[in-house]
Design an enzyme around this catalytic site. Structure first.
Site, PDB file in Angstrom:
ATOM      1  N   PRO A   2       0.833  -1.209   0.000  1.00 19.81           N
ATOM      2  CA  PRO A   2       0.000   0.000   0.000  1.00 19.81           C
ATOM      3  C   PRO A   2       0.866   1.258   0.000  1.00 19.81           C
ATOM      4  O   PRO A   2       1.901   1.324   0.651  1.00 19.81           O
ATOM      5  CB  PRO A   2      -0.794  -0.140   1.308  1.00 19.81           C
ATOM      6  CG  PRO A   2      -0.838  -1.614   1.567  1.00 19.81           C
ATOM      7  CD  PRO A   2       0.486  -2.130   1.087  1.00 19.81           C
ATOM      8  N   GLU A   3       0.410   2.250  -0.759  1.00 17.03           N
ATOM      9  CA  GLU A   3       1.186   3.478  -0.879  1.00 17.03           C
ATOM     10  C   GLU A   3       0.663   4.542   0.074  1.00 17.03           C
ATOM     11  O   GLU A   3      -0.296   4.331   0.822  1.00 17.03           O
ATOM     12  CB  GLU A   3       1.168   3.943  -2.334  1.00 17.03           C
ATOM     13  CG  GLU A   3       1.578   2.804  -3.274  1.00 17.03           C
ATOM     14  CD  GLU A   3       2.188   3.244  -4.579  1.00 17.03           C
ATOM     15  OE1 GLU A   3       2.628   4.396  -4.696  1.00 17.03           O
ATOM     16  OE2 GLU A   3       2.232   2.402  -5.492  1.00 17.03           O
ATOM     17  N   ARG A 246      12.498  -3.992  -7.029  1.00 18.61           N
ATOM     18  CA  ARG A 246      11.073  -3.744  -7.178  1.00 18.61           C
ATOM     19  C   ARG A 246      10.777  -3.603  -8.665  1.00 18.61           C
ATOM     20  O   ARG A 246      11.562  -3.011  -9.416  1.00 18.61           O
ATOM     21  CB  ARG A 246      10.657  -2.459  -6.444  1.00 18.61           C
ATOM     22  CG  ARG A 246      10.927  -2.490  -4.941  1.00 18.61           C
ATOM     23  CD  ARG A 246       9.949  -3.390  -4.204  1.00 18.61           C
ATOM     24  NE  ARG A 246       8.584  -2.939  -4.367  1.00 18.61           N
ATOM     25  CZ  ARG A 246       8.023  -1.937  -3.673  1.00 18.61           C
ATOM     26  NH1 ARG A 246       8.746  -1.254  -2.787  1.00 18.61           N
ATOM     27  NH2 ARG A 246       6.765  -1.600  -3.863  1.00 18.61           N
TER      28      ARG A 246
END
Length: 259
Positions: A2-3, A246
């Site tokens: 989650p950002e 990532r």
């Protein structure tokens, strides 16, 4: 993971449910805090700091949690059955509401006066009252040779950006993710765009960087096979140092690499 906008929204929901009310239940389902009991203490506030959540409780105590990859908070009426799900790491409840934290990556108790121990290294928070674009740019430029796509994910540079906003911000600025930070023109504009994107989505249900929330049209390159602007193929690759890789998405046509 989650950002920052998702964590900001979680903090607001938790604050609305818990703040100003005395806890009637605290159930820590992590070994080192298994005997901790916060019942009888009032929650002062719940705030986000980048991707971290800080639940401040009477007595100079803060419950520090982090969602990591799969975490979430679910809020139910206090009368609802207490979750017996093995994924629940923490339950905090009062006479009206019950908040259960699922698959939380971090659950710890720290002194409120010593919160810097867990969040002090973070850069300016894109959605926080401390947001300072100039300071974020200064921190990014401390390593001018670093790839911009990698640097934007470093929470000690600026806090809140994750993979989605990294990819979409760089696309909208026409910047290749592997371009060195020192070669990126107008870093101030880039980080300010990232802040605007997070701010525009913090109260929404679905994240969108394109201005529409129609299925399949919410991003320009993130999670896509073709660029929503030019129709060309979107490339996908791992980026980052060992154990920090990532995935990143970019359009070679719209974000050309400099020779």
């Amino acid at each position: 993971m989650p950002e920052g906008d998702v964590v900001w929204a979680a903090a607001r929901r938790l604050h609305d449910a818990l703040a100003g009310r005395e806890l009637t239940r605290s159930d820590f389902r992590v070994p080192r805090l298994a005997t901790t009991d916060l019942t009888g203490r009032a929650v002062g506030e719940v705030v986000s700091r980048g991707k971290h959540l800080l639940t401040r409780v009477d007595g100079d105590l803060t419950v520090h949690t982090h969602l990591r990859m799969d975490g979430s908070w679910r809020i139910r009426p206090a009368a609802a059955p207490v979750p017996r799900d093995h994924r629940v790491r923490l339950v905090l409840a009062n006479a009206e509401w019950q908040a259960a934290g699922y698959s939380l990556g971090v659950v710890e108790l720290v002194r409120t006066s010593q919160e810097d121990r867990v969040v002090g290294r973070l850069g300016p928070d894109l959605l926080g009252p401390d947001w300072d674009a100039a300071e974020a740019v200064r921190r990014l430029l401390e390593t001018p040779e670093r790839a911009i796509g990698e640097a934007l994910l470093d929470q000690t540079r600026l806090a809140g950006i994750g993979n989605l906003y990294k990819a979409e911000t760089l696309f909208l600025r026409g910047v290749d993710p592997w371009r060195p930070v020192g070669d990126v023109a107008d870093l101030d504009g880039l980080v300010e765009l990232a802040r605007r994107l997070l701010d525009a989505n913090k109260e929404g249900v679905d994240q969108s960087t394109t201005g529409t929330r129609r299925h399949g049209e919410t991003t320009w390159v993130y999670g896509r096979r073709t660029c929503r602007r030019c129709g060309g193929p979107v490339r996908r690759a791992e980026q980052g140092g060992p154990a920090q890789e990532r995935v990143t998405f970019w359009c070679p046509a719209c974000q050309p690499a400099r020779s």
